[in-house]
Design a protein around this motif. Structure first.
Motif, PDB file in Angstrom:
ATOM      1  N   THR A 115      61.281 -12.950  45.513  1.00  0.00           N
ATOM      2  CA  THR A 115      60.597 -11.964  44.839  1.00  0.00           C
ATOM      3  C   THR A 115      61.086 -10.771  44.622  1.00  0.00           C
ATOM      4  O   THR A 115      62.149 -10.497  45.287  1.00  0.00           O
ATOM      5  CB  THR A 115      59.257 -11.609  45.491  1.00  0.00           C
ATOM      6  OG1 THR A 115      59.366 -10.876  46.776  1.00  0.00           O
ATOM      7  CG2 THR A 115      58.295 -13.008  46.020  1.00  0.00           C
ATOM      8  N   ASP A 116      60.600 -10.097  43.515  1.00  0.00           N
ATOM      9  CA  ASP A 116      61.353  -8.898  43.047  1.00  0.00           C
ATOM     10  C   ASP A 116      61.192  -7.671  44.086  1.00  0.00           C
ATOM     11  O   ASP A 116      62.048  -6.900  44.146  1.00  0.00           O
ATOM     12  CB  ASP A 116      60.710  -8.383  41.660  1.00  0.00           C
ATOM     13  CG  ASP A 116      61.180  -9.253  40.407  1.00  0.00           C
ATOM     14  OD1 ASP A 116      62.393 -10.026  40.756  1.00  0.00           O
ATOM     15  OD2 ASP A 116      60.824  -9.039  39.337  1.00  0.00           O
ATOM     16  N   LYS A 205      54.426  -8.571  51.758  1.00  0.00           N
ATOM     17  CA  LYS A 205      55.480  -8.255  50.710  1.00  0.00           C
ATOM     18  C   LYS A 205      56.987  -8.309  51.474  1.00  0.00           C
ATOM     19  O   LYS A 205      57.964  -8.210  50.525  1.00  0.00           O
ATOM     20  CB  LYS A 205      55.333  -6.870  49.972  1.00  0.00           C
ATOM     21  CG  LYS A 205      53.940  -6.547  49.490  1.00  0.00           C
ATOM     22  CD  LYS A 205      53.488  -7.733  48.465  1.00  0.00           C
ATOM     23  CE  LYS A 205      52.232  -7.889  47.697  1.00  0.00           C
ATOM     24  NZ  LYS A 205      51.698  -8.750  46.877  1.00  0.00           N
ATOM     25  N   SER A 210      56.245 -17.433  49.489  1.00  0.00           N
ATOM     26  CA  SER A 210      57.233 -18.422  48.670  1.00  0.00           C
ATOM     27  C   SER A 210      58.492 -18.369  49.355  1.00  0.00           C
ATOM     28  O   SER A 210      59.089 -19.278  49.234  1.00  0.00           O
ATOM     29  CB  SER A 210      57.254 -17.802  47.444  1.00  0.00           C
ATOM     30  OG  SER A 210      57.685 -16.106  47.287  1.00  0.00           O
TER      31      SER A 210
END
Length: 255
Positions: A115-116, A205, A210
């Motif tokens: 993820t970013d 986060k 994922s």
């Protein structure tokens, strides 16, 4: 009363209090519960603690817990949060645990961000100077955004205020495993035979599902991966943590 011991392992910047709800839950159900800490994490939040932590490695923490496990009569089940989940995996590759419940486990060597926000976190460390030579404290804004993002603000402050400094070298080994010449977080999968339950909060986060799933998949049939809807990185301290504990207990009972 069960003779099966459970060892609870906390995350970075933390201490056994972050696992206390789980420990109490399993103690009340007859398990032999233990909550060791890593070296220097029992020291008060002073300059002496920071100096002691500088240069400390994840390997030191693994060795500490391995030594503790050596005092037990049976191989334990380990329930680890964040860094504690990573340490559980490394203990498995040493053949020291019966099974592991990994609550939003930190990543092992070979696990790439998906993820970013993960990539931004790594970039933030890159701009922090030679952090691996220091013992950074916990930044509230960063923790609130990445690890406590589903909690009310008052609880975010309560948790952050109890967290302390951590070895910058440990953080380097976690986030920059590809540059770690010691390959500290590399798991020997040929020796890691313990069944593992990966519990992954959908709103985490730091290690989002994922990313956590790619790590769990490396264990094949040994791993069970479960997403916990609406939960953050510190979900063992969130309201409703009892459901997480019940899921863990059911899995352990079915081993």
């Amino acid at each position: 009363m069960s003779l099966k011991p459970i060892v609870f392992l906390h995350g970075t910047n933390a201490a056994p209090w972050t696992m206390a709800p789980f420990s109490d839950y399993f103690l009340e159900r007859g398990f032999d519960c233990h909550s060791p800490t890593y070296r220097f994490h029992d020291l008060a939040d002073t300059e002496a603690r920071s100096e002691a932590l500088k240069g400390t490695s994840i390997k030191d923490y693994v060795d500490d817990i391995a030594d503790f496990i050596g005092t037990l009569d049976h191989r334990p089940i380990v329930i680890g949060h964040s860094l504690g989940g990573l340490i559980a995996q490394l203990l498995s590759s040493r053949g020291l645990i019966e099974a592991g419940v990994l609550i939003n486990s930190s990543i092992i060597n070979g696990t790439l961000p998906t993820t970013d926000m993960e990539r931004a976190l790594g970039k933030g460390f890159m701009s922090a100077g030679r952090f691996w030579e220091e013992a950074p404290g916990q930044d509230f804004e960063l923790l609130a955004a990445y690890g406590l993002n589903t909690m009310p603000e008052h609880q975010q402050h309560e948790i952050c205020d109890r967290l302390s400094t951590e070895s910058g070298n440990v953080l380097y080994e976690l986030f920059f495993w590809m540059y770690d010449i010691n390959q500290t977080t590399k798991v020997d999968f040929s020796k890691a035979k313990a069944p593992l339950l990966f519990l992954s909060g959908t709103e985490d986060k730091v290690v989002p599902p994922s990313t956590a799933k790619t790590m769990a998949d490396r264990y094949g049939d040994l791993a069970t991966f479960v997403e916990i809807e609406g939960r953050c990185h510190y979900m063992q301290l969130e309201e409703g943590w009892q459901d997480l504990a019940r899921r863990s207990l059911t899995w352990i009972q079915e081993l």
